[in-house]
Design a protein around this motif. Structure first.
Motif, PDB file in Angstrom:
ATOM      1  N   ILE A  67      35.056  -4.388 -21.018  1.00 26.43           N
ATOM      2  CA  ILE A  67      36.213  -4.328 -20.130  1.00 26.43           C
ATOM      3  C   ILE A  67      37.320  -3.533 -20.801  1.00 26.43           C
ATOM      4  CG2 ILE A  67      35.737  -6.455 -18.856  1.00 26.43           C
ATOM      5  CD1 ILE A  67      37.602  -7.945 -20.715  1.00 26.43           C
ATOM      6  N   ASP A  68      38.316  -3.178 -20.017  1.00 26.63           N
ATOM      7  CA  ASP A  68      39.456  -2.418 -20.518  1.00 26.63           C
ATOM      8  C   ASP A  68      40.088  -3.148 -21.700  1.00 26.63           C
ATOM      9  OD1 ASP A  68      42.296  -1.445 -20.688  1.00 26.63           O
ATOM     10  OD2 ASP A  68      41.632  -0.214 -18.999  1.00 26.63           O
ATOM     11  N   GLU A  69      40.502  -2.377 -22.702  1.00 25.26           N
ATOM     12  CA  GLU A  69      41.020  -2.984 -23.929  1.00 25.26           C
ATOM     13  C   GLU A  69      42.247  -3.856 -23.688  1.00 25.26           C
ATOM     14  OE1 GLU A  69      43.659   0.887 -25.407  1.00 25.26           O
ATOM     15  OE2 GLU A  69      41.888   0.246 -26.533  1.00 25.26           O
ATOM     16  N   LYS A  70      42.964  -3.616 -22.592  1.00 20.05           N
ATOM     17  CA  LYS A  70      44.148  -4.446 -22.347  1.00 20.05           C
ATOM     18  C   LYS A  70      43.774  -5.887 -21.998  1.00 20.05           C
ATOM     19  CE  LYS A  70      44.994  -3.681 -17.384  1.00 20.05           C
ATOM     20  NZ  LYS A  70      45.957  -3.155 -16.400  1.00 20.05           N
ATOM     21  N   TRP A  71      42.491  -6.117 -21.642  1.00 23.48           N
ATOM     22  CA  TRP A  71      42.029  -7.466 -21.336  1.00 23.48           C
ATOM     23  C   TRP A  71      41.171  -8.046 -22.462  1.00 23.48           C
ATOM     24  CZ3 TRP A  71      44.620  -9.367 -17.527  1.00 23.48           C
ATOM     25  CH2 TRP A  71      44.985  -8.580 -16.430  1.00 23.48           C
ATOM     26  N   ARG A  88      32.822 -24.010 -17.165  1.00 24.91           N
ATOM     27  CA  ARG A  88      32.933 -22.981 -18.200  1.00 24.91           C
ATOM     28  C   ARG A  88      33.634 -21.744 -17.659  1.00 24.91           C
ATOM     29  NH1 ARG A  88      27.073 -22.653 -21.327  1.00 24.91           N
ATOM     30  NH2 ARG A  88      27.092 -24.759 -22.188  1.00 24.91           N
ATOM     31  N   GLY A  89      34.159 -20.959 -18.580  1.00 23.54           N
ATOM     32  CA  GLY A  89      34.786 -19.701 -18.207  1.00 23.54           C
ATOM     33  C   GLY A  89      35.514 -19.098 -19.385  1.00 23.54           C
ATOM     34  N   HIS A  90      36.427 -18.181 -19.072  1.00 25.63           N
ATOM     35  CA  HIS A  90      37.250 -17.547 -20.100  1.00 25.63           C
ATOM     36  C   HIS A  90      38.649 -17.321 -19.540  1.00 25.63           C
ATOM     37  CE1 HIS A  90      34.246 -16.593 -23.199  1.00 25.63           C
ATOM     38  NE2 HIS A  90      33.411 -16.420 -22.199  1.00 25.63           N
ATOM     39  N   VAL A  91      39.615 -17.325 -20.432  1.00 20.65           N
ATOM     40  CA  VAL A  91      40.985 -16.960 -20.088  1.00 20.65           C
ATOM     41  C   VAL A  91      41.278 -15.613 -20.740  1.00 20.65           C
ATOM     42  CG1 VAL A  91      43.423 -17.553 -20.302  1.00 20.65           C
ATOM     43  CG2 VAL A  91      41.729 -19.364 -19.900  1.00 20.65           C
ATOM     44  N   PHE A  92      41.571 -14.611 -19.911  1.00 19.76           N
ATOM     45  CA  PHE A  92      41.922 -13.277 -20.396  1.00 19.76           C
ATOM     46  C   PHE A  92      43.436 -13.093 -20.274  1.00 19.76           C
ATOM     47  CE2 PHE A  92      37.562 -13.069 -18.963  1.00 19.76           C
ATOM     48  CZ  PHE A  92      36.925 -12.325 -19.946  1.00 19.76           C
ATOM     49  N   ALA A  93      44.009 -12.345 -21.206  1.00 15.76           N
ATOM     50  CA  ALA A  93      45.460 -12.151 -21.197  1.00 15.76           C
ATOM     51  C   ALA A  93      45.802 -10.708 -21.541  1.00 15.76           C
ATOM     52  CB  ALA A  93      46.129 -13.094 -22.196  1.00 15.76           C
TER      53      ALA A  93
END
Length: 335
Positions: A67-71, A88-93
């Motif tokens: 994915i894009d480096e900003k994420w 389950r999952g992930h938190v992207f910032a």
């Protein structure tokens, strides 16, 4: 523009009154201009789909999507124990934490979460507790004879604290405590997308769901008060294609893989608006379950060289029309 309940506690109280007292509370809603995903942009949809795919994996695994480096800054949710049976999952910032994306895993048919995934699927997307002449056993005891199903029983079954919607409520509240000034987006594939949409309907945050079963009926059974715009929640977007039977409620019948595997995925009506790629007409695809995977959605649908379809509401959609729903549990049941 989104519509958000002014008070989360008042929203939950309205749910309680609607269920227990049969009263429709008047809620205050705010119309807010917030930064949401640009759903008309192919690259944005691709990034969100890839993040949805990453909910199924850890960064070091082979099925993790670039994915894009900003994420690229992410935190796992529910992955502490690989054998843990649950959400389950992930938190992207983003680097400045201005936008937080909660990506929720969908159904897997093997591994630690398979049993709980299946339970959530059958509670949220079946007409009545996965009752079917072709499925052995049900996930709740709400059948009331002669194609009737008890509404109160269904609501109580969906409110179990161990189900993904309830877990998602707590997780979202935790995220708002950690990131009080951030915009929170909710995304997911299949079951994960439907849970993201239900949380969006609860908190008024933008959501994008990929290839998700219809969750509008589940929203009613959860007594989620609709916004002033009605069932067309401005911040909820569904993305699916016409060769996938699951978002269309078409993975049914005695010879379908869903039924044979014990899944009653019968609903087709979605909240918000839907972006529908017509892969049956344009690509001559057959409707088949193998087209449901997030890999197919990313590589063969969203990232294909064609335009993003317009997002439109699903009008005159009806789920489970062969069933009657009411308060039947106190009546004599004749199966």
């Amino acid at each position: 523009m989104i519509q958000r309940p002014r008070s989360p506690s008042a929203f939950q109280e309205a749910r309680r009154k609607s269920f227990y007292d049969g009263q429709s509370a008047v809620l205050d809603w705010d119309e807010l201009e917030i930064l949401g995903p640009n759903i008309t942009d192919k690259y944005t949809l691709s990034q969100l789909a890839r993040m949805s795919g990453n909910a199924y994996a850890l960064p070091e695994q082979s099925n993790w999507w670039d994915i894009d480096e900003k994420w690229n800054r992410s935190s796992p949710v529910g992955w502490e124990d690989p054998d843990m049976n649950g959400f389950r999952g992930h938190v992207f910032a983003t680097p400045d934490n201005s936008t937080i994306v909660l990506s929720i895993k969908g159904t897997t048919t093997y591994g630690g979460t398979a049993k709980q995934d299946k339970l959530n699927d059958n509670l949220l997307f079946s007409c009545c507790c996965s009752r079917s002449p072709w499925i052995f056993g049900t996930v709740c005891d709400c059948y009331s004879g002669k194609s009737r199903c008890d509404n109160t029983c269904l609501h109580e079954a969906l409110m179990d604290d161990n189900l993904f919607y309830s877990i998602g409520l707590n997780l979202y509240n935790n995220l708002t405590q950690i990131y009080p000034e951030s915009n929170i987006w909710l995304i997911g594939h299949s079951l994960g997308g439907a849970v993201a949409s239900l949380l969006s309907a609860t908190f008024g945050s933008p959501s994008v769901a990929f290839e998700s079963p219809g969750e509008a009926l589940a929203a009613k059974r959860l007594y989620l008060p609709p916004p002033p715009s009605g069932e067309v929640h401005p911040g909820i977007i569904h993305v699916y294609h016409t060769a996938d039977p699951i978002p269309q409620g078409a993975c049914t019948g005695p010879f379908s893989w869903c039924i044979q595997a014990g899944y009653a995925l019968e609903t087709q009506c979605h909240l918000g608006k839907s972006i529908v790629y017509d892969t049956v007409t344009e690509l001559k695809w057959r409707v088949e379950l193998r087209r449901h995977t997030i890999k197919t959605v990313i590589e063969e649908v969203i990232e294909r060289e064609w335009d993003v379809p317009e997002a439109t509401p699903e009008e005159e959609c009806i789920d489970c029309f062969k069933w009657e729903f009411g308060e039947y549990k106190n009546e004599t049941i004749s199966a």
